[in-house]
Design a protein around this motif. Structure first.
Motif, mmCIF file in Angstrom:
data_model
loop_
_atom_site.group_PDB
_atom_site.id
_atom_site.type_symbol
_atom_site.label_atom_id
_atom_site.label_comp_id
_atom_site.label_asym_id
_atom_site.label_seq_id
_atom_site.Cartn_x
_atom_site.Cartn_y
_atom_site.Cartn_z
ATOM 1 N N CYS A 255 0.856 -1.194 0.000
ATOM 2 C CA CYS A 255 0.000 0.000 0.000
ATOM 3 C C CYS A 255 0.890 1.241 0.000
ATOM 4 O O CYS A 255 1.650 1.472 0.937
ATOM 5 N N ILE A 256 0.769 2.016 -1.056
ATOM 6 C CA ILE A 256 1.650 3.183 -1.195
ATOM 7 C C ILE A 256 0.987 4.463 -0.680
ATOM 8 O O ILE A 256 1.475 5.564 -0.897
ATOM 9 N N GLN A 257 -0.167 4.281 -0.020
ATOM 10 C CA GLN A 257 -0.918 5.417 0.538
ATOM 11 C C GLN A 257 -1.156 6.505 -0.523
ATOM 12 O O GLN A 257 -1.058 7.704 -0.261
ATOM 13 N N CYS A 258 -1.465 6.040 -1.713
ATOM 14 C CA CYS A 258 -1.708 6.988 -2.807
ATOM 15 C C CYS A 258 -3.019 7.732 -2.621
ATOM 16 O O CYS A 258 -3.249 8.759 -3.238
ATOM 17 N N ASN A 259 -3.934 7.138 -1.797
ATOM 18 C CA ASN A 259 -5.183 7.820 -1.493
ATOM 19 C C ASN A 259 -6.244 7.667 -2.595
ATOM 20 O O ASN A 259 -7.327 8.211 -2.485
ATOM 21 N N PHE A 260 -5.943 6.922 -3.654
ATOM 22 C CA PHE A 260 -6.923 6.798 -4.751
ATOM 23 C C PHE A 260 -8.215 6.143 -4.264
ATOM 24 O O PHE A 260 -9.293 6.453 -4.743
ATOM 25 N N CYS A 261 -8.079 5.168 -3.334
ATOM 26 C CA CYS A 261 -9.292 4.493 -2.844
ATOM 27 C C CYS A 261 -10.242 5.503 -2.212
ATOM 28 O O CYS A 261 -11.460 5.407 -2.377
ATOM 29 N N HIS A 277 -8.127 4.813 2.634
ATOM 30 C CA HIS A 277 -6.654 4.747 2.693
ATOM 31 C C HIS A 277 -6.153 4.807 4.139
ATOM 32 O O HIS A 277 -5.184 4.154 4.513
ATOM 33 N N CYS A 310 -7.665 1.170 -6.856
ATOM 34 C CA CYS A 310 -6.348 0.835 -6.285
ATOM 35 C C CYS A 310 -5.362 0.368 -7.366
ATOM 36 O O CYS A 310 -5.630 -0.621 -8.058
ATOM 37 N N PRO A 311 -4.225 1.044 -7.490
ATOM 38 C CA PRO A 311 -3.243 0.631 -8.495
ATOM 39 C C PRO A 311 -2.414 -0.581 -8.053
ATOM 40 O O PRO A 311 -1.659 -1.131 -8.850
ATOM 41 N N MET A 312 -2.554 -0.992 -6.784
ATOM 42 C CA MET A 312 -1.723 -2.072 -6.254
ATOM 43 C C MET A 312 -2.505 -3.359 -6.002
ATOM 44 O O MET A 312 -1.998 -4.277 -5.345
ATOM 45 N N PRO A 316 -9.494 -2.789 -0.078
ATOM 46 C CA PRO A 316 -10.139 -2.100 1.056
ATOM 47 C C PRO A 316 -11.577 -2.558 1.297
ATOM 48 O O PRO A 316 -12.023 -2.615 2.442
HETATM 49 S S1 SF4 Z 1 -5.589 2.867 -3.434
HETATM 50 FE FE1 SF4 Z 1 -4.525 0.974 -2.798
HETATM 51 S S2 SF4 Z 1 -2.379 1.578 -2.620
HETATM 52 FE FE2 SF4 Z 1 -3.578 3.474 -2.679
HETATM 53 S S3 SF4 Z 1 -3.971 3.964 -0.505
HETATM 54 FE FE3 SF4 Z 1 -5.710 2.770 -1.218
HETATM 55 S S4 SF4 Z 1 -5.207 0.653 -0.701
HETATM 56 FE FE4 SF4 Z 1 -3.285 1.818 -0.585
#
Ligand code: SF4
Ligand code: SF4
Length: 445
Positions: A255-261, A277, A310-312, A316
């Protein structure tokens, strides 16, 4: 009998998924009645098909419901892409001088989620953790309106329309008796194109997975709407079956904490304090699920965070689903503040077209509109609890002969629950949390 008594007698519940007993919901006095006709799960055609066939009956029921509720406005929310259907609705509303407004949305997901449809149609956000009645709105699914129409004619809920698609020989909309097995529905459309497959009941975003063996036992309920067959190695299956431990490890590692979720979360975007996130950050490093996870209770499990944002490839939604159960188990309930909707929300709609590619299900969509067939069966197992609240109590015993439409599960009108009716004529062969009926013709005397 009154309008409400007819609904109770017929065992009508919300058919959009949650299964809230309609006679309880309609005991309120809302200012607005919202009819949700924006089926948003990709691949499902069930509501659209029923609207094409029963639009007159549905509109009559909406007008009757509006009159009964003494609602100021009745709004029928559908999708802009249903142009032909909208023209039929408009014509009928004019011809019958109904006082019903039409509202149409773009083809995005989750247009059709109750709270998102409310926001789109009324520009009002249901308070976080609250219900539509708090903003003076009662919401019903369009298929429920056909059941309400039937209820006024004395016809109980005994049949369902279901989309059967994906890896099937021929996609179909089928009409089936409630209590038929999922496996029978698949067999009725000619079976699968694959020897081994998984079954999604519901839609690809929010549906529940069944194995082939489980599909032999699982049955169609009042809330069912879709059966989708997909290969066992499809990414949706892999994602849906991931263990919580695997997700925790992935969260820690990836999880890169990109915040997209969070940025795409439809509940966050209408002003609810839900930040997946942050939940994931905490989930990665905690094994005690207390108040710091309370926000998870606001998640509607739409799946956008994990299946689109989520790009990874982290999940969630599955984590929130688990946390919701933990919060309930531990009696944790928190009051939430609702903020204003975010101005960028209109730029964050998820177009169905992009979702089809992202979920790798376009080839099923491209097979076009399914044809229709009616399916019969000689055995049904009808659950006594197909709704939110208290299950009905069986009022038949093994050996009883029952006719289609006869009450087999009773509940008092004041109770949160719904009556259950026989969906075929035959002999009762088993009663526990469900009633099994096997087809049998009674010999004429
Ligand atoms: S979108 Fe995925 S990678 Fe980005 S914060 Fe949410 S769970 Fe983490
Ligand atoms: S599933 Fe994800 S995107 Fe949907 S409401 Fe829950 S947190 Fe938000």
């Amino acid at each position: 009998m009154t309008f409400l008594e007819n609904i109770y007698e017929a065992g009508v519940i919300g058919e959009g998924g949650a299964g809230f007993p309609t006679h309880i919901k309609y005991a309120a006095s809302p200012r607005y009645l919202l009819i949700n006709a924006a089926e948003c799960e990709p691949l499902l055609h069930t509501d659209k098909y029923q609207m094409e066939i029963f639009y007159k009956e549905m509109l009559e029921a909406i007008q009757e419901a509006k009159n009964f509720l003494k609602a100021e406005r009745a709004v029928l929310a559908t999708k802009k892409k249903y142009q032909d259907l909208i023209a039929l609705f408009e014509q009928e509303i004019r011809d019958k001088s109904y006082d019903i407004e039409l509202f149409s949305m773009d083809n995005f997901y989750p247009a059709g989620d109750e709270q998102i449809t409310i926001y789109e149609a009324f520009q009002k956000a249901v308070p976080a953790g609250g219900i539509p009645l708090q903003v003076d709105i009662v919401v019903s699914n369009i298929a429920t309106m056909k059941s309400i129409y039937d209820a006024q004619k004395g016809l109980p809920v005994t049949e369902k329309y279901i989309t059967v698609t994906g890896e099937v020989k021929e996609p179909k909309i089928i009409k089936v008796p409630i209590g038929i097995t999922i496996a029978k529905c698949i067999e009725a459309v000619g079976g699968s194109t694959l020897d081994n497959y998984m079954v999604l009941t519901g839609g690809p975003m929010m549906g529940r997975f069944l194995t082939q063996e489980e599909a032999e036992i699982a049955v169609v309920r009042k809330t069912s709407g879709g059966i989708i067959l997909i290969p066992k190695d499809h990414a949706l299956v892999e994602r849906g079956n991931k263990s919580l431990l695997a997700i925790k490890n992935e969260t820690r590692a990836a999880c890169i904490q990109c915040n997209f979720c969070t940025q795409y979360c439809p509940r966050y975007l209408i002003g609810h304090p839900l930040h997946p996130h942050k939940i994931m950050r905490a989930f990665g490093v905690n094994d005690v699920y207390d108040e710091k996870f309370a926000e998870a209770a606001l998640c509607c499990e739409c799946g956008i965070c994990e299946l689109f944002a989520c790009p990874m490839n982290i999940s969630p939604r599955i984590v929130n689903s688990f946390l919701k159960k933990e919060l309930r188990k531990n009696g944790i309930k928190v009051e939430f503040q609702t903020g204003p909707a975010l101005p960028e929300r209109e730029n964050r709609y998820v177009p169905i077209d992009r979702l089809l590619s992202r979920l790798d299900i376009r080839k099923y969509y491209d097979r076009g509109k399914p044809s229709y067939m009616e399916v019969t069966t000689d055995k049904v197992t009808i659950p006594l609890g197909q709704h939110i609240g208290k299950p009905a109590t069986a009022c038949v015993a093994v050996g009883d002969f029952v006719t289609k439409g006869q009450v087999i599960g009773e509940i008092e009108m004041k109770d949160m629950g719904a009556r259950v009716h026989a969906s075929i004529t035959g002999r009762v062969t088993h009663v526990d949390h469900a009633v099994t009926i096997e087809s049998e013709r009674r010999e004429e005397a």
